[in-house]
Design an enzyme around this catalytic site. Structure first.
Site, PDB file in Angstrom:
ATOM      1  N   ASP A  19       0.756  -1.060   0.029  1.00  0.00           N
ATOM      2  CA  ASP A  19      -0.093   0.027  -0.095  1.00  0.00           C
ATOM      3  C   ASP A  19       1.019   1.228   0.044  1.00  0.00           C
ATOM      4  OD1 ASP A  19      -2.546   1.376   0.230  1.00  0.00           O
ATOM      5  OD2 ASP A  19      -2.014   1.883   2.309  1.00  0.00           O
ATOM      6  N   SER A  20       0.321   2.348  -0.276  1.00  0.00           N
ATOM      7  CA  SER A  20       0.954   3.583  -0.202  1.00  0.00           C
ATOM      8  C   SER A  20       1.432   3.887   1.088  1.00  0.00           C
ATOM      9  CB  SER A  20       0.145   4.766  -0.789  1.00  0.00           C
ATOM     10  OG  SER A  20      -0.971   4.833  -0.049  1.00  0.00           O
ATOM     11  N   CYS A  82      -4.449  -1.361  -2.090  1.00  0.00           N
ATOM     12  CA  CYS A  82      -4.271  -0.083  -2.208  1.00  0.00           C
ATOM     13  C   CYS A  82      -5.216   0.273  -3.611  1.00  0.00           C
ATOM     14  CB  CYS A  82      -3.043   0.486  -2.545  1.00  0.00           C
ATOM     15  SG  CYS A  82      -2.844   2.214  -3.419  1.00  0.00           S
ATOM     16  N   GLU A 167      -2.938   9.287   7.589  1.00  0.00           N
ATOM     17  CA  GLU A 167      -1.600   9.203   7.817  1.00  0.00           C
ATOM     18  C   GLU A 167      -0.921  10.116   8.979  1.00  0.00           C
ATOM     19  OE1 GLU A 167       0.852   7.395   5.593  1.00  0.00           O
ATOM     20  OE2 GLU A 167      -0.711   6.102   5.139  1.00  0.00           O
ATOM     21  N   CYS A 201     -10.844   2.959  -0.300  1.00  0.00           N
ATOM     22  CA  CYS A 201      -9.708   3.191  -0.162  1.00  0.00           C
ATOM     23  C   CYS A 201      -9.220   2.293   1.151  1.00  0.00           C
ATOM     24  CB  CYS A 201      -9.601   4.869  -0.036  1.00  0.00           C
ATOM     25  SG  CYS A 201      -7.719   5.029   0.785  1.00  0.00           S
ATOM     26  N   HIS A 203      -7.375   3.024   3.620  1.00  0.00           N
ATOM     27  CA  HIS A 203      -7.349   3.779   4.790  1.00  0.00           C
ATOM     28  C   HIS A 203      -8.625   4.027   5.477  1.00  0.00           C
ATOM     29  CE1 HIS A 203      -3.282   4.861   2.951  1.00  0.00           C
ATOM     30  NE2 HIS A 203      -3.031   5.384   3.985  1.00  0.00           N
TER      31      HIS A 203
HETATM   32  N1  DGL Z   1      -4.931   3.371   0.920  1.00  0.00           N
HETATM   33  C1  DGL Z   1      -4.761   3.740  -0.534  1.00  0.00           C
HETATM   34  C2  DGL Z   1      -6.220   3.387  -1.519  1.00  0.00           C
HETATM   35  O1  DGL Z   1      -6.974   2.282  -1.255  1.00  0.00           O
HETATM   36  C3  DGL Z   1      -4.268   4.886  -1.236  1.00  0.00           C
HETATM   37  C4  DGL Z   1      -4.424   6.187  -0.371  1.00  0.00           C
HETATM   38  C5  DGL Z   1      -3.536   7.448  -0.889  1.00  0.00           C
HETATM   39  O2  DGL Z   1      -2.129   7.119  -0.841  1.00  0.00           O
HETATM   40  O3  DGL Z   1      -3.861   8.204  -1.417  1.00  0.00           O
HETATM   41  O4  DGL Z   1      -6.502   4.029  -2.426  1.00  0.00           O
END
Ligand code: DGL
Length: 282
Positions: A19-20, A82, A167, A201, A203
């Site tokens: 993931d990012s 991600c 984050e 997402c 997150h």
């Molecule tokens: N967690 C990621 C997603 O599912 C990316 C979030 C990001 O880095 O903007 O899209």
């Protein structure tokens, strides 16, 4: 880029989860619950997060670098945990890079398993997608839903502030409420018939308590962890040749492009477990 597969270790290895940043930990948590026997390497590109506001080319480059690193560390199977990377890089990696890197390795995303579950969760067929600006701009969800369920309507809403809130460790603080309520009100104002909200997402499950607080009753909220975990279990069952290349020692290694000292406290909260991480340079 690596030119041939001869550089890659061929012995069985861990399953890679990328993931990012921290978001993929919400997927890893459910995968580990569902498939505890396997070994995992988690890679969070925290130093370059968020990806959601970046261009197609950059997300593709960063994601490919991460996949190559996981391959070099012995993974034969990598999950892009991600949505932004799944939307912007998965297809190119599968079609253009894998044949060159090693046609026997696999990279899987999170969008397809999420969409496959919609038939059971949305009686009205009015779906809301909450996602990063990049995922929304790609229209990957709307296109994939259109293929599987042509009668469903997808209303897409970019939530650019949610990833930075997570984050930066602000998810449980009162300041997060403003942006959670704002985006939910905005998507429901666009389509009041929505009966299912996809958290598109990885997150976003970290904000789930606040998302529930501002979502009217009767609307299902769909986090992806369990869907991805079930889909991976099914994949390994259907592909014994890949299963045989995944080691089963019950261990997880954490890699971050940020300082491990910064990554570990928040990652430990997300995993409900003590996380020790190693720095990686991509
Ligand atoms: N967690 C990621 C997603 O599912 C990316 C979030 C990001 O880095 O903007 O899209």
């Amino acid at each position: 880029m690596m030119s041939t597969d001869t550089l890659l270790p061929q012995a069985p290895g861990a399953i890679g989860v990328f993931d990012s940043g921290y978001g993929g930990l919400t997927i890893l948590r459910d995968i580990r619950k569902r498939l505890p026997a396997y070994d995992y390497i988690y890679l969070g590109d925290n130093a370059r997060a968020p990806y959601g506001t970046r261009s197609f080319d950059i997300v593709y480059d960063f994601t490919r670098q991460a996949v190559e690193e996981l391959f070099r560390r012995g993974c034969h199977l990598v999950i892009l945990a991600c949505n932004t990377a799944s939307a912007k890089a998965l297809r190119s990696i599968q079609q253009n890079d894998l044949p060159e890197l090693d046609p026997h390795r696999r990279v899987l995303g999170v969008i397809r398993p999420t969409i496959e579950s919609l038939g059971e969760t949305s009686p009205s067929g009015n779906i809301g997608l909450l996602a990063t600006p990049g995922t929304v701009r790609s229209h990957s969800y709307a296109m994939e839903v259109g293929k599987l369920y042509p009668d469903m309507k997808v209303t897409e809403k970019a939530c650019p502030m949610w990833v930075p809130i997570v984050e930066n460790g602000e998810a449980a603080k009162p300041g997060a409420d403003y942006f959670v309520e704002k985006y939910i009100n905005e998507i429901l104002a666009e389509n009041a018939k929505i009966d299912t909200l996809i958290l598109g997402c990885t997150h976003y499950p970290i904000l789930i308590d606040k998302i529930r607080k501002y979502t009217p009753e009767g609307i299902s909220i769909l986090p992806q962890g369990k869907l991805v975990a079930d889909s991976l279990a099914d994949y390994l069952h259907r592909h014994p040749e890949m299963d045989a290349k995944c080691t089963k020692g019950g261990n997880t290694v954490y890699l971050t492009t940020e300082s491990p000292r910064q990554f570990e406290p928040l990652a430990s909260i997300f995993m409900n477990d003590k996380v020790k991480a190693e720095k990686v340079v991509l």
